[in-house]
Design a protein around this motif. Structure first.
Motif, short mmCIF file in Angstrom:
data_model
loop_
_atom_site.label_atom_id
_atom_site.label_comp_id
_atom_site.label_asym_id
_atom_site.label_seq_id
_atom_site.Cartn_x
_atom_site.Cartn_y
_atom_site.Cartn_z
N TYR A 139 7.88 6.46 42.11
CA TYR A 139 9.18 6.07 42.67
C TYR A 139 10.22 6.21 41.57
O TYR A 139 9.93 6.09 40.38
CB TYR A 139 9.14 4.61 43.14
N GLY A 150 17.97 0.74 44.92
CA GLY A 150 16.57 0.37 45.09
C GLY A 150 15.66 1.52 44.69
O GLY A 150 16.11 2.58 44.29
N LEU A 151 14.36 1.27 44.78
CA LEU A 151 13.39 2.30 44.44
C LEU A 151 13.28 3.32 45.57
O LEU A 151 13.27 2.96 46.74
CB LEU A 151 12.01 1.68 44.19
N GLN A 153 19.94 4.58 55.18
CA GLN A 153 19.28 3.42 54.58
C GLN A 153 18.48 2.72 55.66
O GLN A 153 19.03 1.99 56.48
CB GLN A 153 20.35 2.50 53.97
N PHE A 202 12.94 -7.37 46.17
CA PHE A 202 13.02 -6.17 47.00
C PHE A 202 12.15 -6.35 48.23
O PHE A 202 10.99 -6.76 48.14
CB PHE A 202 12.53 -4.95 46.23
N LEU A 227 6.31 3.61 50.60
CA LEU A 227 7.13 2.43 50.84
C LEU A 227 8.61 2.83 50.81
O LEU A 227 9.03 3.61 49.97
CB LEU A 227 6.88 1.36 49.78
N PHE A 231 12.20 1.05 50.28
CA PHE A 231 12.72 -0.18 49.69
C PHE A 231 14.16 -0.44 50.10
O PHE A 231 14.95 0.48 50.31
CB PHE A 231 12.67 -0.09 48.16
N GLY A 232 14.51 -1.74 50.16
CA GLY A 232 15.90 -2.13 50.24
C GLY A 232 16.53 -2.07 48.85
O GLY A 232 15.87 -1.76 47.86
N GLU A 233 17.81 -2.41 48.81
CA GLU A 233 18.54 -2.29 47.54
C GLU A 233 18.32 -3.47 46.61
O GLU A 233 18.70 -3.42 45.44
CB GLU A 233 20.05 -2.18 47.81
#
Lengths: 116, 114
Positions: free
Chosen positions: A35, A42-43, B2, B89, B102, B104-106
């Motif tokens: 990642y 974010g990642l 997003q 996260f 996965l 991810f959110g911010e």
């Protein structure tokens, strides 16, 4: 029981050079994920590998980036001809192959790449 | 696009009180959700997860709630401790269509004040 290992922790490269990031998964884990985290974000998923196979590379930039996970040794994320926009934290994660539907991914400490 | 959003960049709570971190998602194929905690200069640490067949999962001070109809999940930490101060996260996967990766959110920066 060592966790996910990444090296180097910090890497500085000049534009046009190559960057090699290494990841050793947790003992018993044969699934590796990479990642990238850009500043203030974010990642973002890049690539998912199992031993000697790339399973999902849908998050990898089309050019300059490649990844491998050989039968022996760590997984390598390689960035050729780095540009300033490649500066980010690169995280590797691993998971156990036999967890079935529930595969928590365990993360390494990351490699912080700075391109000058 | 997003697909996982954490709308609160930061949250501040008093020690001993409850911390509630929220996460919304748009992809109805997501069926497994995880929360990670991250300290500066370290990798994310897995906290707790929940499958879409459940609406609640509890582990010590941490509880995750899932509302599938609202496409919303939350992480409750009670009681909050100063050591809980970190970025949290939310992450999701759609195992049937996207395998193990996965999304991810911010992140939400939680600060627990003594």
């Amino acid at each position: 029981n060592a966790g996910v290992m990444q090296n180097p922790r910090h890497l500085v490269r000049r534009r046009g050079q190559e960057a090699r990031l290494r990841c050793s998964p947790m003992k018993g884990h044969s699934h590796v994920y990479w990642y990238r985290q850009l500043p203030e974000e974010g990642l973002k998923f890049m690539v998912y590998l199992q031993k000697e196979n790339i399973i999902d590379e849908s998050g990898m930039p089309k050019e300059r980036f490649s990844a491998e996970f050989p039968k022996e040794g760590p997984s390598i994320l390689r960035i050729q001809q780095v540009v300033r926009g490649d500066s980010a934290a690169y995280f590797c994660a691993s998971s156990h192959p036999n967890r079935g539907a529930y595969n928590e991914q365990f993360f390494g400490p990351g490699t912080r790449l700075t391109v000058l | 696009d997003q697909q996982v959003k954490q709308n609160s960049p930061s949250l501040s709570v008093q020690e001993g009180r409850i911390s509630i971190l929220n996460c919304d998602y748009t992809n109805s194929m997501f069926d497994y959700f995880l929360w990670y905690k991250k300290y500066p200069a370290e990798g994310p640490t897995f906290l707790i997860s929940i499958s879409s067949i459940k609406d609640k999962n509890e582990d010590g001070r941490f509880t995750v709630f899932l509302n599938k109809s609202a496409k919303h999940l939350s992480l409750h930490i009670v009681p909050s401790q100063p050591g809980d101060s970190a970025v949290y996260f939310c992450a999701a996967s759609a195992r049937e269509t996207s395998g193990s990766r996965l999304t991810f959110g911010e992140g939400t920066q939680l600060t627990v004040n003594p």
